[in-house]
Design a protein around this motif. Structure first.
Motif, PDB file in Angstrom:
ATOM      1  N   GLN A   1       0.839  -1.207   0.000  1.00  0.00           N
ATOM      2  CA  GLN A   1       0.000   0.000   0.000  1.00  0.00           C
ATOM      3  C   GLN A   1       0.872   1.254   0.000  1.00  0.00           C
TER       4      GLN A   1
ATOM      5  N   ILE B   1       2.109   1.883  -3.533  1.00  0.00           N
ATOM      6  CA  ILE B   1       1.025   2.418  -4.363  1.00  0.00           C
ATOM      7  C   ILE B   1       0.778   3.887  -4.024  1.00  0.00           C
ATOM      8  N   MET B   2       0.860   4.236  -2.741  1.00  0.00           N
ATOM      9  CA  MET B   2       0.680   5.636  -2.334  1.00  0.00           C
ATOM     10  C   MET B   2       1.799   6.515  -2.903  1.00  0.00           C
TER      11      MET B   2
ATOM     12  N   GLU C   1       0.945   7.145  -6.422  1.00  0.00           N
ATOM     13  CA  GLU C   1      -0.147   8.111  -6.476  1.00  0.00           C
ATOM     14  C   GLU C   1       0.379   9.527  -6.253  1.00  0.00           C
TER      15      GLU C   1
ATOM     16  N   PHE D   1       0.935   3.677 -11.922  1.00  0.00           N
ATOM     17  CA  PHE D   1      -0.062   3.761 -10.856  1.00  0.00           C
ATOM     18  C   PHE D   1      -1.297   2.929 -11.203  1.00  0.00           C
ATOM     19  N   LYS D   2      -1.791   3.046 -12.444  1.00  0.00           N
ATOM     20  CA  LYS D   2      -2.961   2.260 -12.860  1.00  0.00           C
ATOM     21  C   LYS D   2      -2.632   0.769 -12.893  1.00  0.00           C
TER      22      LYS D   2
ATOM     23  N   GLY E   1      -4.164   1.284  -8.964  1.00  0.00           N
ATOM     24  CA  GLY E   1      -4.707   2.595  -8.630  1.00  0.00           C
ATOM     25  C   GLY E   1      -5.822   2.984  -9.587  1.00  0.00           C
TER      26      GLY E   1
END
Length: 188
Positions: free
Chosen positions: A122, A125-126, A129, A158-159, A163
């Motif tokens: 996580q 991923i942040m 983002e 990100f996608k 995300g």
């Protein structure tokens, strides 16, 4: 379908740093069989082992595979050919992962060798983002083309990591943050 004309078409993978190998191999496989691309992406996103049942559920219920209109039989054939290809392209620690999967389970081998790249925490991923929503401001007008390409790559990463794609309003806001101050002032 994944035969290499030259030994150098795809490098062998030993289980070490994987991002470049994954990218070039995905491109090679997709160029030989475009239908493999959504299946490779689907396989990378799976958290649990890819069994025949999981593949069947994916073919009949996953939006990515439904959009590609892959039948279970066709997806199974692609997985088999992927297994055959990986049998000759994995060495050392990566081959141990290959050997740990069931025979002919190419998508499961693909998932296993790409776990460290595709199954991000996580926090990772942040960070992706943040790179998309708050990119570093460019200093000069001449940096804009390169900055846009870098932002687009960050958005794609990100996608790919799961995300949510940005709507138009958020994309405009992120790109405005990217622009040099002088250009931003004129644009607003």
């Amino acid at each position: 379908p994944f035969d290499c004309k030259l030994e150098s078409d795809v490098e062998k993978y030993d289980g070490e740093e994987n991002k470049l190998w994954r990218k070039t191999t995905t491109n090679f496989l997709s160029s030989k069989l475009p239908d493999a691309h959504p299946l490779l992406l689907w396989g990378e996103r799976q958290k649990d082992a890819i069994t025949d049942e999981k593949l069947a559920a994916g073919c009949f219920g996953d939006p990515l595979l439904a959009k590609a209109q892959l039948t279970l039989d066709y997806a199974s054939v692609i997985s088999f050919h992927l297994w055959d290809f990986l049998n000759t392209k994995l060495v050392d620690d990566a081959w141990d992962l290959f050997d740990s999967a069931d025979m002919w389970a190419g998508l499961e081998v693909w998932r296993l060798i790409n776990l460290e790249v595709t199954q991000l925490t996580q926090a990772e991923i942040m960070n992706l983002e943040d790179a998309v929503l708050m990119p570093k401001r460019l200093k000069m007008l001449t940096d804009i083309p390169k900055g846009l390409v870098a932002w687009d790559a960050a958005h794609r990463a990100f996608k790919d990591a799961g995300g949510a794609p940005l709507d138009d309003h958020r994309q405009v806001g992120a790109l405005m943050r990217l622009l040099p101050e002088t250009v931003r002032e004129k644009a607003l």
